[in-house]
Design an enzyme around this catalytic site. Structure first.
Site, short mmCIF file in Angstrom:
data_model
loop_
_atom_site.label_atom_id
_atom_site.label_comp_id
_atom_site.label_asym_id
_atom_site.label_seq_id
_atom_site.Cartn_x
_atom_site.Cartn_y
_atom_site.Cartn_z
N THR A 10 1.19 -1.29 -0.32
CA THR A 10 0.01 0.12 -0.33
C THR A 10 1.21 1.10 -0.32
O THR A 10 0.98 2.63 -0.76
CB THR A 10 -1.36 -0.27 1.34
OG1 THR A 10 -1.46 -1.37 1.96
CG2 THR A 10 -2.27 0.87 1.38
N VAL A 11 1.77 1.51 0.97
CA VAL A 11 1.94 2.58 1.07
C VAL A 11 3.63 2.73 -0.12
O VAL A 11 4.03 3.71 -0.65
CB VAL A 11 2.95 2.76 2.19
CG1 VAL A 11 4.23 3.64 2.79
CG2 VAL A 11 2.06 3.12 3.98
N GLU A 173 -1.50 -2.30 11.39
CA GLU A 173 -1.03 -2.87 10.32
C GLU A 173 -1.29 -4.38 10.68
O GLU A 173 -1.78 -4.92 10.67
CB GLU A 173 0.32 -3.38 12.02
CG GLU A 173 0.53 -2.12 12.73
CD GLU A 173 2.12 -0.82 12.07
OE1 GLU A 173 3.07 -1.97 11.56
OE2 GLU A 173 1.38 -0.04 11.62
N ASP A 184 2.53 -0.33 18.54
CA ASP A 184 3.31 0.56 17.45
C ASP A 184 3.35 2.24 17.68
O ASP A 184 4.36 2.48 17.41
CB ASP A 184 2.11 0.56 15.98
CG ASP A 184 2.28 1.53 14.86
OD1 ASP A 184 2.93 1.22 13.88
OD2 ASP A 184 1.95 2.88 15.73
N LYS A 188 7.24 4.29 17.92
CA LYS A 188 7.18 5.36 17.55
C LYS A 188 7.61 6.09 18.79
O LYS A 188 8.98 6.81 18.73
CB LYS A 188 5.53 5.79 17.01
CG LYS A 188 5.66 5.25 15.43
CD LYS A 188 4.45 5.56 15.64
CE LYS A 188 3.60 4.79 14.17
NZ LYS A 188 2.10 4.70 13.81
N1 HSE Z 1 -0.78 1.16 11.93
C1 HSE Z 1 0.61 2.48 11.63
C2 HSE Z 1 -0.48 3.31 12.54
C3 HSE Z 1 0.91 3.04 10.21
O1 HSE Z 1 -2.31 3.17 12.93
O2 HSE Z 1 -0.39 4.60 12.69
C4 HSE Z 1 1.46 4.25 10.49
O3 HSE Z 1 2.34 4.16 11.48
#
Ligand code: HSE
Length: 346
Positions: A10-11, A173, A184, A188
């Protein structure tokens, strides 16, 4: 400059299409698992291959958008050994394999703006502009899927239907428990903390301080709303009793808190620095095009020979902030954050 992609999902497909606007770079090859999958790769698509050797040969810049930790780390090691500049959106690998990825970041050969809050600029802000201040605290809405799920639950929708829609929109994800369980967002947070305060922060120190949003329901959110509160999954770095603390957990925030008033479904970073004061950066944090925007920016930076973001050189001293364990600046304390406990099990 010849650009090779590891992953064209996708990305990756969105970034390959966007890069065709820029004549100084050419995406020549892309590694894919399944050559038969139809993909929308624009007017000048790269050659697709399932063979990493073939894709990595002769690349000046290698863009990794595969997801996972082991395989991308191994392939990027090969790309680095061959002298390529590196670009990645892989927050999991950055967080969990800092022993390898940290060396690339310190040398400036790695771009990773897309790893945190997609194309909304926080990596560059924290690694460059905000360096002029000593960090006091930061609080972020760093997961787009959780932002979207909470928005839908606030509107009265069920959890499973909302999650299916987040997956369809390309926010979640491949394994959505990484989103829902806060992992996730913690990946970050780990990346941001290393850029501003703790260059050697170990993922294993962060992992135990992570809780996600399972247990939220339309009923619980409606009950909070009647008390003037809104639930958000907040990732925080702050100092307490002379040491830095990190956590990801759902919090009940007052309706006028900046992390609520940024608007439903958006990612946001609320940064407190001693000289700069309070800074709020908000925007899309997930989605193909929004993430591809940051990937393209990193490729253009690499093509121009400019270094990527580097971790802070020395650990920042924890701030001595009286009376507000969650950070304050210029006498402007952050609203108290009330932890949202999981519902009592009957
Ligand atoms: N799964 C991640 C989110 C994608 O929902 O933020 C972007 O990093």
């Amino acid at each position: 400059m010849r650009v090779a992609f590891l992953g064209a999902g996708t990305v990756g497909a969105a970034a390959i299409r966007l890069l065709q606007r820029w004549p100084q770079v050419c995406v020549t090859k892309a590694l894919v698992r399944d050559l038969a999958v139809p993909r929308s790769l624009g007017a000048s698509p790269p050659d697709l291959s399932a063979d990493p050797e073939e894709v990595l040969a002769d690349a000046d810049i290698v863009v990794e958008l595969m997801g996972g930790v082991k395989a991308p780390t191994r392939l990027m090691q090969r790309a680095a050994a061959a002298g390529a500049r590196l670009v990645s959106a892989n927050k999991a690998a950055l967080a969990e394999r800092w022993d390898v990825w940290g060396a690339w970041a310190r040398s400036g050969r790695l771009g990773f703006e897309a790893a945190v809050m997609a194309g909304t600029p926080v990596v560059a802000a924290v690694a460059h502009t905000l360096r002029g201040s000593r960090p006091l605290a930061l609080h972020g809405l760093l997961n787009g899927t959780c932002g979207y799920l909470i928005e839908r639950l606030e509107l009265g929708d069920g959890f499973e239907a909302a999650l299916a829609e987040a997956q369809r929109l390309g926010y979640a994800e491949a394994d959505p428990s990484l989103d829902i369980d806060g992992i996730d967002a913690a990946h970050k947070l780990t990346v941001l903390a290393r850029l501003c305060a703790l260059p050697e922060l170990d993922w294993e120190e962060v992992r135990p301080a992570v809780r996600g949003i399972r247990g939220l329901s339309p009923e619980r959110l409606a009950a909070l709303e009647r008390r003037g509160l809104r639930a958000r999954l907040v990732a925080s770095l702050w100092s307490e009793a002379g040491r830095w603390r990190v956590a990801v957990r759902p919090l009940a925030l007052p309706a006028d808190h900046p992390l609520v008033t940024v608007g439903r479904g958006r990612n946001a970073l609320l940064y407190h620095g001693d000289a700069v004061g309070t800074v709020l950066i908000a925007g899309a944090g997930a989605g193909a095009e929004a993430t591809a925007s940051a990937v393209v920016a990193d490729v253009l930076e690499a093509a121009a020979g400019r270094p990527g973001p580097q971790p802070v050189e020395l650990a920042a001293l924890p701030a001595e902030v009286s009376g507000a364990s969650h950070g304050a600046s210029h006498g402007e304390p952050l609203e108290p954050l009330e932890p949202l406990e999981p519902p009592a099990t009957p």
